[in-house]
Design a protein around this motif. Structure first.
Motif, PDB file in Angstrom:
ATOM      1  N   VAL A 191       0.831  -1.200   0.000  1.00  0.00           N
ATOM      2  CA  VAL A 191       0.000   0.000   0.000  1.00  0.00           C
ATOM      3  C   VAL A 191       0.866   1.250   0.000  1.00  0.00           C
ATOM      4  CG1 VAL A 191      -1.732   1.312   1.290  1.00  0.00           C
ATOM      5  CG2 VAL A 191      -1.920  -1.170   1.125  1.00  0.00           C
ATOM      6  N   GLU A 192       0.427   2.246  -0.777  1.00  0.00           N
ATOM      7  CA  GLU A 192       1.122   3.528  -0.877  1.00  0.00           C
ATOM      8  C   GLU A 192       0.134   4.671  -0.666  1.00  0.00           C
ATOM      9  OE1 GLU A 192       4.458   2.399  -4.285  1.00  0.00           O
ATOM     10  OE2 GLU A 192       2.597   3.399  -4.877  1.00  0.00           O
ATOM     11  N   PRO A 193       0.549   5.749   0.041  1.00  0.00           N
ATOM     12  CA  PRO A 193      -0.316   6.921   0.181  1.00  0.00           C
ATOM     13  C   PRO A 193      -0.091   7.917  -0.959  1.00  0.00           C
ATOM     14  CG  PRO A 193       1.607   7.180   1.588  1.00  0.00           C
ATOM     15  CD  PRO A 193       1.769   5.856   0.877  1.00  0.00           C
ATOM     16  N   GLU A 194      -1.183   8.408  -1.522  1.00  0.00           N
ATOM     17  CA  GLU A 194      -1.100   9.367  -2.617  1.00  0.00           C
ATOM     18  C   GLU A 194      -2.272  10.339  -2.526  1.00  0.00           C
ATOM     19  OE1 GLU A 194      -0.417   7.739  -6.487  1.00  0.00           O
ATOM     20  OE2 GLU A 194       0.337   5.822  -5.710  1.00  0.00           O
ATOM     21  N   ILE A 195      -2.147  11.486  -3.171  1.00  0.00           N
ATOM     22  CA  ILE A 195      -3.337  12.281  -3.418  1.00  0.00           C
ATOM     23  C   ILE A 195      -3.860  11.871  -4.787  1.00  0.00           C
ATOM     24  CG2 ILE A 195      -2.547  14.205  -1.996  1.00  0.00           C
ATOM     25  CD1 ILE A 195      -2.123  15.760  -4.679  1.00  0.00           C
ATOM     26  N   ALA A 196      -5.147  12.095  -4.986  1.00  0.00           N
ATOM     27  CA  ALA A 196      -5.759  11.764  -6.275  1.00  0.00           C
ATOM     28  C   ALA A 196      -6.302  13.028  -6.907  1.00  0.00           C
ATOM     29  CB  ALA A 196      -6.879  10.748  -6.074  1.00  0.00           C
ATOM     30  N   PHE A 197      -5.948  13.244  -8.175  1.00  0.00           N
ATOM     31  CA  PHE A 197      -6.520  14.348  -8.950  1.00  0.00           C
ATOM     32  C   PHE A 197      -7.753  13.842  -9.682  1.00  0.00           C
ATOM     33  CE2 PHE A 197      -1.880  15.601  -9.271  1.00  0.00           C
ATOM     34  CZ  PHE A 197      -1.978  16.716  -8.434  1.00  0.00           C
ATOM     35  N   VAL A 198      -8.862  14.565  -9.570  1.00  0.00           N
ATOM     36  CA  VAL A 198     -10.046  14.267 -10.358  1.00  0.00           C
ATOM     37  C   VAL A 198     -10.234  15.419 -11.341  1.00  0.00           C
ATOM     38  CG1 VAL A 198     -12.518  13.800 -10.353  1.00  0.00           C
ATOM     39  CG2 VAL A 198     -11.075  12.971  -8.472  1.00  0.00           C
TER      40      VAL A 198
END
Length: 273
Positions: A104-111
């Protein structure tokens, strides 16, 4: 590499997805395979998933951290496709047996709120195309035995994609410092990783620019409502049944993934209406 060899490699990866049995590195099985071959193999799998009823919901960018680029001997990221079948609801049980070797990796998501088509996309244009951002956890996985991957192996394997869990805090891009905001990754309540968003190519927006321009050169436009994962803020951590993983992002909130034991996951699925 000839078309039949690419097709054979794609079938091997599709079989690993279907059966849960890992394969040896493609670079060992098919000497001479290059990155162009690998993207063709990735595309062949995506086309099969679409024929089977899946829908492309976005893309991920990988190999954005300098350490990972040095490890694989590359100087640029790679990309993969995010299918609708890869998305999991926050805090709902995820069956780890659905993966081969999940991390598992933490990321922000762009929508996205607007189309984004390269080549020639600038940071300003990329920022203007983002509708909002979300906290996210990416589940990476490898159909290659023991993660013995080269760049070609991971690209062919859809950039080692596995799953996505999205948080529910949606904020406009202007509300998040995508260069300096910090993130903390917890597994079962213990800190297992920390980092700042700027570790992703100096800014996650740079990863979005790279993706739009790279896909544009291939005739692909990023579409409104599609989601882009720009790269991990920390090193990936392995997960097994019973693990609970949470990522918190300064100014953006948190997102949690819960990996249920198989019997629990089956029971809860059976009672879902």
């Amino acid at each position: 590499m000839d078309t039949e060899t690419r097709s054979e490699a794609a079938r091997a990866l599709l079989s690993a997805h279907r059966t849960g049995e890992p394969i040896d590195p493609l670079t060992e099985c098919f000497p001479g395979l290059d990155v162009d071959d690998a993207y063709a193999i990735q595309t062949a799998q995506v086309e099969q998933w679409v024929r089977d009823g899946a829908v492309v919901k976005g893309h991920k960018v990988g190999l954005t951290a300098p350490a990972m680029q040095r490890q694989l001997g590359v100087d640029q990221p790679d990309f993969g496709h995010l299918m609708d079948t890869m998305f999991h609801l926050e805090s709902r049980p995820i069956d780890p047996s659905a993966f081969l070797a999940p991390r598992v990796e933490p990321e922000i998501a762009f929508v996205l709120g607007k189309p984004l088509s390269g080549p020639g996309v600038t940071v300003a244009e990329a920022a203007a195309a983002v509708d909002f951002v979300l906290p996210a956890l990416e589940i990476i996985d490898s159909r290659v035995r023991d993660w013995r991957i080269t760049l070609v192996d991971t690209v062919a394997d859809n950039a080692s994609s596995g799953g996505v869990v999205l948080g529910s805090t949606a904020l406009p891009l202007s509300r998040v410092d995508v260069r300096r905001a910090g993130a903390v990754l917890y597994r079962n309540g213990e800190i297992v990783g920390t980092g700042a968003l700027g570790v992703v190519l100096g800014s996650p927006l740079n990863a979005l620019v790279w993706l739009a321009n790279t896909l544009g050169a291939r005739g692909v436009t990023l579409q409104p409502s599609q989601l882009v994962l720009p790269g991990s803020v920390t090193a990936a951590v392995p997960v097994t049944a019973g693990d609970v993983v949470t990522a918190t992002f300064a100014g953006l909130g948190s997102v949690t993934a819960r990996f249920a034991k198989l019997a629990t996951a089956v029971s809860e699925k059976g009672t879902t209406t």
